[in-house]
Design a protein around this motif. Structure first.
Motif, PDB file in Angstrom:
ATOM      1  N   GLY A   8      24.154   7.566  29.409  1.00 28.68           N
ATOM      2  CA  GLY A   8      23.487   8.614  30.179  1.00 28.68           C
ATOM      3  C   GLY A   8      24.387   9.203  31.246  1.00 28.68           C
ATOM      4  N   GLN A   9      25.186   8.320  31.876  1.00 22.84           N
ATOM      5  CA  GLN A   9      26.107   8.799  32.905  1.00 22.84           C
ATOM      6  C   GLN A   9      27.216   9.664  32.315  1.00 22.84           C
ATOM      7  N   LEU A  10      27.625   9.332  31.091  1.00 18.98           N
ATOM      8  CA  LEU A  10      28.704  10.076  30.440  1.00 18.98           C
ATOM      9  C   LEU A  10      28.222  11.361  29.790  1.00 18.98           C
ATOM     10  N   MET A  11      26.902  11.502  29.604  1.00 18.29           N
ATOM     11  CA  MET A  11      26.359  12.673  28.922  1.00 18.29           C
ATOM     12  C   MET A  11      26.736  13.929  29.711  1.00 18.29           C
ATOM     13  N   PRO A  12      27.444  14.871  29.084  1.00 20.20           N
ATOM     14  CA  PRO A  12      27.902  16.057  29.823  1.00 20.20           C
ATOM     15  C   PRO A  12      26.782  17.051  30.057  1.00 20.20           C
ATOM     16  N   GLN A  13      26.879  17.766  31.161  1.00 19.97           N
ATOM     17  CA  GLN A  13      25.978  18.881  31.406  1.00 19.97           C
ATOM     18  C   GLN A  13      26.343  20.041  30.489  1.00 19.97           C
ATOM     19  N   SER A  14      25.358  20.842  30.167  1.00 22.07           N
ATOM     20  CA  SER A  14      25.637  22.023  29.361  1.00 22.07           C
ATOM     21  C   SER A  14      26.316  23.086  30.217  1.00 22.07           C
ATOM     22  N   PRO A  15      27.499  23.553  29.821  1.00 23.93           N
ATOM     23  CA  PRO A  15      28.134  24.644  30.570  1.00 23.93           C
ATOM     24  C   PRO A  15      27.348  25.943  30.440  1.00 23.93           C
ATOM     25  N   ILE A  16      26.471  25.996  29.431  1.00 28.71           N
ATOM     26  CA  ILE A  16      25.674  27.181  29.190  1.00 28.71           C
ATOM     27  C   ILE A  16      24.475  27.235  30.137  1.00 28.71           C
ATOM     28  N   ARG A  17      23.938  26.063  30.470  1.00 34.47           N
ATOM     29  CA  ARG A  17      22.674  26.003  31.210  1.00 34.47           C
ATOM     30  C   ARG A  17      22.788  25.435  32.633  1.00 34.47           C
ATOM     31  N   LYS A  18      23.930  24.855  32.972  1.00 34.00           N
ATOM     32  CA  LYS A  18      23.997  24.145  34.246  1.00 34.00           C
ATOM     33  C   LYS A  18      23.918  25.059  35.460  1.00 34.00           C
ATOM     34  N   LEU A  19      24.183  26.354  35.271  1.00 29.88           N
ATOM     35  CA  LEU A  19      24.125  27.289  36.394  1.00 29.88           C
ATOM     36  C   LEU A  19      22.740  27.918  36.563  1.00 29.88           C
ATOM     37  N   VAL A  20      21.787  27.472  35.741  1.00 30.89           N
ATOM     38  CA  VAL A  20      20.436  28.055  35.787  1.00 30.89           C
ATOM     39  C   VAL A  20      19.812  27.996  37.187  1.00 30.89           C
ATOM     40  N   PRO A  21      19.925  26.875  37.932  1.00 29.18           N
ATOM     41  CA  PRO A  21      19.334  26.863  39.281  1.00 29.18           C
ATOM     42  C   PRO A  21      19.879  27.970  40.191  1.00 29.18           C
ATOM     43  N   TYR A  22      21.166  28.286  40.042  1.00 29.41           N
ATOM     44  CA  TYR A  22      21.762  29.348  40.872  1.00 29.41           C
ATOM     45  C   TYR A  22      21.245  30.717  40.426  1.00 29.41           C
ATOM     46  N   ALA A  23      21.028  30.867  39.130  1.00 31.22           N
ATOM     47  CA  ALA A  23      20.466  32.125  38.632  1.00 31.22           C
ATOM     48  C   ALA A  23      19.027  32.294  39.119  1.00 31.22           C
ATOM     49  N   GLU A  24      18.269  31.211  39.092  1.00 27.11           N
ATOM     50  CA  GLU A  24      16.879  31.283  39.557  1.00 27.11           C
ATOM     51  C   GLU A  24      16.817  31.647  41.031  1.00 27.11           C
ATOM     52  N   GLN A  25      17.739  31.073  41.805  1.00 21.35           N
ATOM     53  CA  GLN A  25      17.772  31.383  43.238  1.00 21.35           C
ATOM     54  C   GLN A  25      18.174  32.831  43.468  1.00 21.35           C
ATOM     55  N   ALA A  26      19.120  33.321  42.667  1.00 22.25           N
ATOM     56  CA  ALA A  26      19.540  34.718  42.791  1.00 22.25           C
ATOM     57  C   ALA A  26      18.376  35.661  42.493  1.00 22.25           C
ATOM     58  N   GLU A  27      17.594  35.324  41.488  1.00 22.21           N
ATOM     59  CA  GLU A  27      16.442  36.160  41.147  1.00 22.21           C
ATOM     60  C   GLU A  27      15.388  36.131  42.249  1.00 22.21           C
ATOM     61  N   LYS A  28      15.216  34.972  42.870  1.00 25.80           N
ATOM     62  CA  LYS A  28      14.274  34.874  43.989  1.00 25.80           C
ATOM     63  C   LYS A  28      14.714  35.747  45.156  1.00 25.80           C
ATOM     64  N   MET A  29      16.028  35.960  45.253  1.00 24.93           N
ATOM     65  CA  MET A  29      16.568  36.823  46.314  1.00 24.93           C
ATOM     66  C   MET A  29      16.508  38.298  45.925  1.00 24.93           C
ATOM     67  N   GLY A  30      15.977  38.581  44.747  1.00 28.36           N
ATOM     68  CA  GLY A  30      15.785  39.961  44.335  1.00 28.36           C
ATOM     69  C   GLY A  30      16.900  40.536  43.478  1.00 28.36           C
ATOM     70  N   LYS A  31      17.845  39.696  43.051  1.00 31.30           N
ATOM     71  CA  LYS A  31      18.937  40.192  42.213  1.00 31.30           C
ATOM     72  C   LYS A  31      18.501  40.293  40.752  1.00 31.30           C
ATOM     73  N   SER A  32      19.026  41.303  40.062  1.00 24.16           N
ATOM     74  CA  SER A  32      18.882  41.393  38.617  1.00 24.16           C
ATOM     75  C   SER A  32      20.131  40.798  37.981  1.00 24.16           C
ATOM     76  N   ILE A  33      19.933  40.053  36.899  1.00 22.04           N
ATOM     77  CA  ILE A  33      21.054  39.341  36.281  1.00 22.04           C
ATOM     78  C   ILE A  33      21.219  39.769  34.822  1.00 22.04           C
ATOM     79  N   TYR A  34      22.465  40.064  34.448  1.00 20.35           N
ATOM     80  CA  TYR A  34      22.796  40.274  33.046  1.00 20.35           C
ATOM     81  C   TYR A  34      23.224  38.920  32.479  1.00 20.35           C
ATOM     82  N   TYR A  35      22.421  38.394  31.569  1.00 21.11           N
ATOM     83  CA  TYR A  35      22.670  37.054  31.036  1.00 21.11           C
ATOM     84  C   TYR A  35      23.630  37.122  29.854  1.00 21.11           C
ATOM     85  N   LEU A  36      24.872  36.752  30.135  1.00 18.87           N
ATOM     86  CA  LEU A  36      25.910  36.711  29.114  1.00 18.87           C
ATOM     87  C   LEU A  36      26.248  35.276  28.729  1.00 18.87           C
TER      88      LEU A  36
END
Length: 396
Positions: A8-36
């Motif tokens: 479990g400790q060695l299980m890598p985070q997804s590079p595709i999904r690990k930034l989701v919390p920052y995207a959610e926070q950006a949206e809460k701040m009113g930013k629009s995001i182009y999801y690439l």
């Protein structure tokens, strides 16, 4: 306090999904995001698939067979025959997405501490599947300068040990969009036969081959009957990522019998999704023709726009709907997070997938990103403009 497993400790985070919390926070701040960052097509799912579920008269949503319904597997075999792939329905096990098919394949042919050779960069979750299975990934590096072509066969042979059980490729490739030629598949065929290995081919992007190129499957190669394992999925082909239906295909009866035991342990793939997926097989060729034309247009637009940015290097995909871009930054993880937290133009920003997570060699690819061109042309042009302006002000 109870401890977490080493696995479990060695299980890598997804590079595709690990930034989701920052995207959610950006949206809460009113930013629009182009999801690439994620390969979620905006192409509409074929109506015939959705209608099949609506029209279902099921009174009890029961288990299906562990290997998937026979009617569906018969139709999958017919679909493959139309693509010059001759398999029978009992060569096929329906799985909960291509992900489960890969896990079944790993569990069926490898033991803990066995090794699998994978050209990198590769689909990031191969690292996760390997960790979950206790298997060691041995990377052979393909380079952006070579458009991520198959490395020399000598590079593979140097890595083969008594622990090596398989070579895994993704064709066309995620994250590179590279399409392996028939000649390259034949080279891999020779090496797995010579060293008595399995060749696993993740072919979920089969339909997406561009510029007059055609896809050549490992299942078409004569003499590979005992060596080839194909992974497939409806997710990208029919824009049905949420269906979670895939399959494992092999003419090796022992592999299929072993994978079936793993399938029985999880009971069955989802019933309603199989109904939708079976109906999707009736999708006319015109659907794919239009989708491919759209993706080629998007690819050409994206590559053209990226090539206008000083210091950016990009490989041209021959298939799928991803590309790798090398940026003039030291660390794309930091840059991707900064884009979400601190940068916008007219309150718009972008989300990309840092490419370091698509490698298993430490330190390789850390200045690269994967871009999924699953947005319309206008959005891609706008997204690349944001990237260009961001690189002008970003400080490592």
């Amino acid at each position: 306090m109870p401890t977490i497993s080493k696995k479990g400790q060695l299980m890598p985070q997804s590079p595709i999904r690990k930034l989701v919390p920052y995207a959610e926070q950006a949206e809460k701040m009113g930013k629009s995001i182009y999801y690439l960052n994620i390969g979620q097509p905006d192409i509409k799912t074929p109506k015939i698939a959705l209608q099949a579920v609506k029209d279902s008269t099921i009174d009890v949503l029961a288990y299906s067979r562990s290997e998937g319904s026979e009617a569906y597997r018969q139709k999958i075999a017919s679909y493959y025959l139309n693509h010059d792939i001759q398999v029978k329905h009992d060569d096929i096990i329906v799985t909960t997405g291509g992900s489960e098919a890969l896990l079944f394949a790993f569990g069926s042919i490898m033991d803990v501490d066995d090794e699998i050779i994978i050209p990198e960069p590769f689909y990031a979750n191969y690292n996760g599947f390997s960790t979950a299975s206790g298997v060691k990934v041995v990377p052979v590096i393909s380079k952006i300068e070579d458009n991520f072509a198959l490395p020399p066969i000598e590079a593979f042979e140097k890595l083969i040990t008594p622990k090596t059980k398989a070579i895994l490729i993704c064709n066309p490739g995620n994250p590179t969009g590279y399409l392996y030629s028939k000649e390259e598949i034949k080279k891999l065929s020779e090496i797995v036969k010579k060293h008595d290995l399995f060749l696993i081919a993740d072919e979920v992007y089969r339909e997406f081959a561009y510029d007059g190129n055609t896809h050549y499957s490992v299942m078409q190669e004569a003499g590979l009957e005992e060596h080839a394992i194909m992974i497939d999925s409806v997710s990208k082909r029919y824009s049905m990522c949420g269906a979670r239906i895939g399959c494992l295909v092999s003419k090796n009866k022992t592999v299929i019998a072993t994978a079936l035991k793993f399938a029985q342990a999880r009971l069955s793939p989802p019933t309603l999704a199989q109904i939708a997926s079976e109906a999707a097989l009736e999708t006319p060729q015109s659907y794919f023709d239009a989708v491919i034309e759209e993706y080629v247009d998007r690819r050409n637009t994206l590559i053209s726009e990226l090539q206008k940015i000083d210091g950016v290097k990009v490989a041209k995909p021959k298939g799928a709907f991803y590309c790798i871009a090398e940026l003039p930054v030291k660390n794309s993880d930091d840059f991707a997070q900064w884009l979400l937290e601190h940068f916008s133009i007219d309150n718009e920003t972008i989300m990309v997938a840092p490419a370091g997570g698509f490698y298993s060699t430490p330190g390789v690819g850390i200045n690269q990103i994967r871009i999924a061109y699953v947005l319309n042309k206008e959005s891609l042009i706008r997204a690349v403009k944001i990237l260009r302006e961001a690189l002008k002000v970003y400080k490592d």
